[in-house]
Motif scaffolding. Structure first.
Motif, PDB file in Angstrom:
ATOM      1  N   ALA A 140       5.122  -3.719  -9.422  1.00  0.00           N
ATOM      2  CA  ALA A 140       5.873  -2.847  -8.518  1.00  0.00           C
ATOM      3  C   ALA A 140       4.946  -1.819  -7.873  1.00  0.00           C
ATOM      4  N   TYR A 141       4.003  -1.300  -8.638  1.00  0.00           N
ATOM      5  CA  TYR A 141       3.043  -0.339  -8.077  1.00  0.00           C
ATOM      6  C   TYR A 141       2.197  -0.995  -6.993  1.00  0.00           C
ATOM      7  N   LEU A 142       1.750  -2.227  -7.229  1.00  0.00           N
ATOM      8  CA  LEU A 142       0.950  -2.932  -6.225  1.00  0.00           C
ATOM      9  C   LEU A 142       1.776  -3.201  -4.971  1.00  0.00           C
ATOM     10  N   ALA A 143       3.066  -3.500  -5.140  1.00  0.00           N
ATOM     11  CA  ALA A 143       3.931  -3.699  -3.980  1.00  0.00           C
ATOM     12  C   ALA A 143       4.068  -2.408  -3.179  1.00  0.00           C
ATOM     13  N   SER A 144       4.041  -1.268  -3.855  1.00  0.00           N
ATOM     14  CA  SER A 144       4.140   0.007  -3.141  1.00  0.00           C
ATOM     15  C   SER A 144       2.907   0.257  -2.277  1.00  0.00           C
ATOM     16  N   LEU A 145       1.759  -0.271  -2.691  1.00  0.00           N
ATOM     17  CA  LEU A 145       0.561  -0.126  -1.866  1.00  0.00           C
ATOM     18  C   LEU A 145       0.733  -0.847  -0.540  1.00  0.00           C
ATOM     19  N   ARG A 146       1.292  -2.053  -0.584  1.00  0.00           N
ATOM     20  CA  ARG A 146       1.536  -2.804   0.647  1.00  0.00           C
ATOM     21  C   ARG A 146       2.517  -2.051   1.536  1.00  0.00           C
ATOM     22  N   ALA A 147       3.544  -1.454   0.920  1.00  0.00           N
ATOM     23  CA  ALA A 147       4.534  -0.707   1.696  1.00  0.00           C
ATOM     24  C   ALA A 147       3.921   0.505   2.365  1.00  0.00           C
ATOM     25  N   ARG A 148       2.864   1.076   1.762  1.00  0.00           N
ATOM     26  CA  ARG A 148       2.189   2.236   2.342  1.00  0.00           C
ATOM     27  C   ARG A 148       1.177   1.837   3.401  1.00  0.00           C
ATOM     28  N   GLY A 149       0.984   0.541   3.610  1.00  0.00           N
ATOM     29  CA  GLY A 149       0.046   0.092   4.634  1.00  0.00           C
ATOM     30  C   GLY A 149      -1.374  -0.104   4.139  1.00  0.00           C
ATOM     31  N   CYS A 150      -1.583  -0.138   2.812  1.00  0.00           N
ATOM     32  CA  CYS A 150      -2.920  -0.388   2.276  1.00  0.00           C
ATOM     33  C   CYS A 150      -3.311  -1.845   2.524  1.00  0.00           C
ATOM     34  N   SER A 151      -4.599  -2.097   2.590  1.00  0.00           N
ATOM     35  CA  SER A 151      -5.073  -3.442   2.887  1.00  0.00           C
ATOM     36  C   SER A 151      -4.938  -4.347   1.659  1.00  0.00           C
ATOM     37  N   PRO A 152      -4.874  -5.668   1.861  1.00  0.00           N
ATOM     38  CA  PRO A 152      -4.848  -6.596   0.729  1.00  0.00           C
ATOM     39  C   PRO A 152      -6.078  -6.452  -0.173  1.00  0.00           C
TER      40      PRO A 152
END
Length: 385
Positions: free
Chosen positions: A36-48
């Motif tokens: 879930a934390y990693l999914a939040s990174l994607r939601a914040r616009g962080c790169s893969p």
């Protein structure tokens, strides 16, 4: 240490979209909170690439907790202190899978700090969602009074902003500083580059100061190389490239800045691009890709170049040149040369795509000639007329 949790790239069977997760290596069950934390990174616009790095660091933390029989949500002060020391004291697994006597690799303190930063963010995320008690996150920072403040930092009328929260579990390290390349070294890299694609990439980074993610994310439509681009609906005069942040690049390259910009280019760089296009046209598989940089010399041909491809190319170039030459060194060299030659700082900031002028502080270096000229200017021992 036995790896129980691992960071893995997951592909949706329905949409084909990719994401990074943390899973049990034996049962393939997801670690729900970490994923879930990693999914939040994607939601914040962080790169893969950020997701990939963070997945490995969180898996490392969970494995440490399992090895020490700690509850990951409540490791305690001693558990976090033990993790910090363990990161720099326990040898890393050999890259080749074979143990070589006397060749143990250890993490640097900087790498340990990077892991501890991710662990702290993960635990704070857990506190916000009720998985981690507040007493755990209270251990992660402590009040600190700033004796020295960064340029432009507002301490308040009575200095009340001098007290900040500083990370508790962080090694003090000496900042290594940025490395740049001389004009002779860059020309040598261009001469040693074996192919037109590498020559254009080196020239592009050295002349424009683009980040490597920005360069790999360029599309052919971003290259406006004519004296006028009005036919393409662009009112900017002269040859230039457009740098845009796109989250759907097939090679997962991502521009760091969220603001689009354009960077002028020279006739010499246009000539390097023309040479590269001729080389690219010899590979039929590359014809349909809209990305500028693609694989031309090994399969899968025509696929956009990735970060690992580029890293290998620069490592080969470094061995041939006999000195380090990483992509960011070319960006740093461009910025340093612009500032040294008197280009206005606001212009350099726009060319580099920095949102804050404070980001410019690391690019201005005093070279040997400037230092000597300053000393000789105030040489009191020299007889003056």
């Amino acid at each position: 240490m036995e790896r129980i949790f691992v960071g893995e790239r997951a592909v949706s069977a329905v949409t084909g979209s990719e994401r990074w997760v943390v899973a049990d290596a034996r049962t393939y069950d997801l670690h729900q909170q970490a994923s879930a934390y990693l999914a939040s990174l994607r939601a914040r616009g962080c790169s893969p690439n950020t997701e990939r790095a963070y997945a490995g660091r969180i898996a490392l933390y969970l494995n440490y907790c399992r090895m020490r029989r700690l509850e990951w949500a409540e490791p305690g002060f001693l558990g976090l202190t033990g993790l910090q020391q363990w990161l720099v004291e326990v040898p890393l697994a050999p890259r080749t899978g074979r143990v070589v006597p006397g060749a143990a690799r250890l993490r640097s303190r900087g790498s340990a700090n990077a892991v501890m930063t991710v662990v702290g963010e993960f635990l704070r995320f857990g506190t916000a969602h009720g998985w981690v008690p507040a007493c755990t996150t209270e251990l992660l920072s402590a009040p600190k009074m700033l004796r020295f403040t960064p340029p432009g930092y507002d301490t308040g009328e009575s200095g009340q902003r001098r007290q900040v929260r500083a990370a508790t579990f962080r090694f003090k390290i000496t900042e290594p500083g940025y490395e740049d390349l001389s004009a002779e070294q860059i020309r040598r890299m261009l001469a040693l580059a074996p192919r037109a694609r590498e020559r254009f990439l080196v020239g592009l980074l050295a002349c424009t100061g683009l980040r490597i993610g920005e360069a790999l994310g360029l599309r052919r439509g971003d290259m406006h190389l004519l004296a006028s681009s009005r036919a393409a609906g662009c009112g900017i005069e002269g040859p230039h490239v457009h740098v845009r942040r796109r989250a759907d690049n097939p090679n997962r390259a991502l521009a760091k800045s969220r603001f689009s910009r354009y960077v002028p280019i020279t006739a010499d760089l246009v000539a390097l691009y023309t040479d590269y296009q001729y080389e690219r046209d010899q590979v039929p598989q590359a014809a349909h890709s809209q990305m500028v940089f693609v694989n031309l010399f090994r399969p899968p041909l025509g696929r956009p170049m990735s970060y690992p491809n580029t890293k290998e190319a620069f490592e080969r170039l470094a061995r041939a040149a006999g000195h380090a030459c990483r992509p960011h060194m070319l960006r740093h060299s461009a910025a340093t040369r612009w500032l040294r030659e008197g280009v206005d700082r606001d212009v350099v900031q726009r060319l580099l795509g920095h949102a804050s002028p404070l980001s410019m502080e690391s690019y201005r270096h005093v070279d040997v000639a400037e230092a000597r000229a300053a000393v000789e200017h105030v040489d009191w021992l020299r007889e003056r007329s």
